[in-house]
Design a protein around this motif. Structure first.
Motif, PDB file in Angstrom:
ATOM      1  N   GLU A   1       2.498  11.733 -10.284  1.00  0.00           N
ATOM      2  CA  GLU A   1       1.707  12.954 -10.418  1.00  0.00           C
ATOM      3  C   GLU A   1       2.561  14.216 -10.307  1.00  0.00           C
ATOM      4  O   GLU A   1       2.357  15.171 -11.041  1.00  0.00           O
TER       5      GLU A   1
ATOM      6  N   ALA B   1       2.448   1.685  -3.465  1.00  0.00           N
ATOM      7  CA  ALA B   1       1.479   2.124  -4.464  1.00  0.00           C
ATOM      8  C   ALA B   1       1.174   3.622  -4.308  1.00  0.00           C
ATOM      9  O   ALA B   1       1.126   4.359  -5.300  1.00  0.00           O
ATOM     10  N   ILE B   2       0.973   4.067  -3.071  1.00  0.00           N
ATOM     11  CA  ILE B   2       0.698   5.489  -2.830  1.00  0.00           C
ATOM     12  C   ILE B   2       1.914   6.332  -3.212  1.00  0.00           C
ATOM     13  O   ILE B   2       1.777   7.387  -3.845  1.00  0.00           O
ATOM     14  N   SER B   3       3.114   5.871  -2.861  1.00  0.00           N
ATOM     15  CA  SER B   3       4.336   6.609  -3.208  1.00  0.00           C
ATOM     16  C   SER B   3       4.508   6.711  -4.713  1.00  0.00           C
ATOM     17  O   SER B   3       4.862   7.773  -5.233  1.00  0.00           O
TER      18      SER B   3
ATOM     19  N   PHE C   1       2.194   6.582  -7.035  1.00  0.00           N
ATOM     20  CA  PHE C   1       1.177   7.490  -7.572  1.00  0.00           C
ATOM     21  C   PHE C   1       1.573   8.946  -7.365  1.00  0.00           C
ATOM     22  O   PHE C   1       1.498   9.760  -8.300  1.00  0.00           O
ATOM     23  N   LEU C   2       2.010   9.282  -6.159  1.00  0.00           N
ATOM     24  CA  LEU C   2       2.383  10.670  -5.873  1.00  0.00           C
ATOM     25  C   LEU C   2       3.608  11.098  -6.672  1.00  0.00           C
ATOM     26  O   LEU C   2       3.661  12.233  -7.159  1.00  0.00           O
TER      27      LEU C   2
ATOM     28  N   ALA D   1       0.834  -1.199   0.000  1.00  0.00           N
ATOM     29  CA  ALA D   1       0.000   0.000   0.000  1.00  0.00           C
ATOM     30  C   ALA D   1       0.874   1.256   0.000  1.00  0.00           C
ATOM     31  O   ALA D   1       0.603   2.206  -0.754  1.00  0.00           O
ATOM     32  N   PHE D   2       1.920   1.265   0.822  1.00  0.00           N
ATOM     33  CA  PHE D   2       2.834   2.412   0.865  1.00  0.00           C
ATOM     34  C   PHE D   2       3.523   2.615  -0.483  1.00  0.00           C
ATOM     35  O   PHE D   2       3.634   3.740  -0.971  1.00  0.00           O
TER      36      PHE D   2
END
Length: 76
Positions: free
Chosen positions: A22, A14-16, A18-19, A11-12
């Motif tokens: 972006e 995937a979020i990293s 994505f950010l 999860a960490f």
């Protein structure tokens, strides 16, 4: 218990990812032509195994496998 660690880590990550995508999209797209040019020699080195692994090149005095085989080996 270990599966919880990998779930949180995934999860960490995937979020990293994505950010980062972006926020730095313009930088990455600007470097894309250079990355494509860099991939060409890297693919040559890693896909062919360096020089000498092409087969069919004469004059080297040794055989690296691949290419043509000697029929006398099959008769033994």
């Amino acid at each position: 218990m270990q599966w919880k660690f990998w779930l949180v880590f995934l999860a960490f990550a995937a979020i990293s990812a994505f950010l980062l995508l972006e926020e730095h999209r313009a930088h990455m797209l600007g470097a894309l032509p250079y990355l494509i040019l860099l991939v060409c020699p890297l693919m040559h080195v890693f896909m062919h195994g360096g020089h000498g692994g092409h087969g069919g090149h004469g004059g080297h005095g040794h055989h690296h496998g691949g290419g043509e085989r000697d029929d006398r080996e099959d008769r033994r």
